[in-house]
Design a protein around this motif. Structure first.
Motif, PDB file in Angstrom:
ATOM      1  N   ASN A 155       0.828  -1.202   0.000  1.00 15.21           N
ATOM      2  CA  ASN A 155       0.000   0.000   0.000  1.00 15.21           C
ATOM      3  C   ASN A 155       0.863   1.253   0.000  1.00 15.21           C
ATOM      4  N   SER A 194       2.246   1.812  -3.475  1.00 12.34           N
ATOM      5  CA  SER A 194       1.250   2.383  -4.386  1.00 12.34           C
ATOM      6  C   SER A 194       1.111   3.892  -4.172  1.00 12.34           C
ATOM      7  N   LYS A 226       2.042   6.941  -7.011  1.00 12.49           N
ATOM      8  CA  LYS A 226       1.079   7.941  -7.466  1.00 12.49           C
ATOM      9  C   LYS A 226       1.537   9.366  -7.169  1.00 12.49           C
ATOM     10  N   THR A 235       2.545  -4.594 -10.774  1.00 10.18           N
ATOM     11  CA  THR A 235       2.984  -3.328 -10.167  1.00 10.18           C
ATOM     12  C   THR A 235       4.275  -3.528  -9.394  1.00 10.18           C
TER      13      THR A 235
END
Length: 361
Positions: free
Chosen positions: A268, A271, A275, A309
């Motif tokens: 998490n 990610s 971004k 990812t």
């Protein structure tokens, strides 16, 4: 022999009512179909958790650890059949309330009357003009109540004091955070200083905390901190250090179960940093630490949780100029393990070329 008398029947009925009041799972005359299904599911999960042989059977079938299966069963006991359906009487009450609200419309053009003591008691005071709280957006990028301040007021943690006090410093900061979370103020910018002190204290005293058996507790609190401070890079850095320290000092038979929530928290965090490129400017060394944390928290259970990812993140760091051999090794490990699931040969060849270029340099 004569049949049962009326008094015997009343006695039996009273015993049944006492049994139904004492044990919820036995049901009652007004039990709905949904409540009956909930009782069945909860009794089943309670039996699974209470019998180690059943837990071992489910863990073997699902290829999970026993601790993870037990945790999932306990979580499912909360709402085993989903959200309960609305009853007919509740729908009728809501319709009546809507009709009453439509019938008693407030004149907005009229001047508001001054509220008085007796008017408040009798319900004749001016209508309240306070706005209702904003609704929660389920599609929001960050959770409701999270701190959106990138640079909250922070102070340098007392490293020497944390080492000297040991677990007392961890408990002091933990009690404050739990109180803030209970009050709904965990995401306040003022809490950032306590959150930073807590993760630093945990990272310094991870070994005694793990030996005491509090590793799962601290991993859960640190995960909440990361959710409530998604843009504070310094908290991210020390939270990552605390998570990996707890995983390092946890017992071997429990480390595999603990690796899964650690892996999810690190993923998490990865990610978020992919971004938001501004976070990398604040802590340039964090991406390499994220990659190392992902590689170190991979277990046979987490291999199937690797995605494209993770592979793209590893390749992007391996392709940077001046990359260290350790970062290349961690990236190559992730690509190799993910290759068993879904990575094609072209990606593997690219990772091999990047690794050879780094090792030659």
């Amino acid at each position: 022999m004569s049949g049962p008398t009326l008094s015997d029947r009343m006695n039996i009925n009273s015993q049944i009512e006492h049994l139904q009041a004492k044990y919820v799972g036995t049901g009652h005359a007004d039990l709905t179909r949904f409540e009956w299904a909930i009782n069945i599911h909860r009794d089943s999960y309670a039996s699974y958790v209470g019998h180690h042989n059943m837990l071992a059977y489910f863990a073997t079938v699902e290829n999970e650890s026993i601790g993870r299966v037990k945790y999932e069963f306990l979580q499912k006991m909360l709402l085993p059949c989903g959200i309960p359906p609305r009853r007919d009487d509740e729908e009728e009450e809501e319709e009546e309330e809507e009709e009453e609200s439509e019938g008693s419309e407030v004149d907005l053009d009229a001047e508001p009357q001054e509220s008085s003591y007796f008017g408040a008691l009798l319900g004749t005071s001016a209508p309240s003009t306070s706005k209702s709280p904003p609704s929660i957006d389920p599609h929001a990028e960050y959770m409701a109540g999270a701190c959106m301040v990138r640079a909250p007021a922070l102070e340098v943690p007392d490293f020497k004091g944390f080492r000297k006090e040991g677990l007392k410093s961890v408990k002091a900061a933990c009690d404050i955070l739990l109180k803030r979370r209970q009050e709904g103020r965990l995401g306040d910018p003022e809490t950032a200083r306590t959150a930073l002190d807590y993760v630093v204290a945990v990272s310094i005293n991870a070994q005694p905390a793990a030996e005491k058996g509090d590793a799962w507790k601290h991993v859960g609190i640190i995960t909440d901190i990361l959710h409530f401070f998604p843009l504070c890079a310094h908290i991210h850095l020390w939270s990552l250090e605390a998570l990996m320290s707890l995983l390092r000092y946890e017992e071997t038979n429990k480390a595999n179960s603990l690796a899964r929530p650690v892996f999810d928290s690190v993923t998490n965090l990865m990610s978020i940093h992919l971004k938001d490129t501004g976070l990398r400017t604040a802590t340039p060394e964090l991406p390499q630490r994220l990659l190392a944390s992902i590689a170190l928290s991979i277990t046979p259970d987490n291999v199937k949780r690797l995605t494209t990812t993770h592979v793209e993140f590893a390749l992007s760091l391996m392709n940077e100029p001046g990359v260290s051999p350790l970062t290349t090794e961690h990236g190559l490990q992730i690509v190799t393990l993910a290759a068993k699931a879904q990575v094609d040969l072209g990606v593997q060849a690219r990772a091999a070329r990047l690794a050879l270029r780094c090792f030659r340099a």
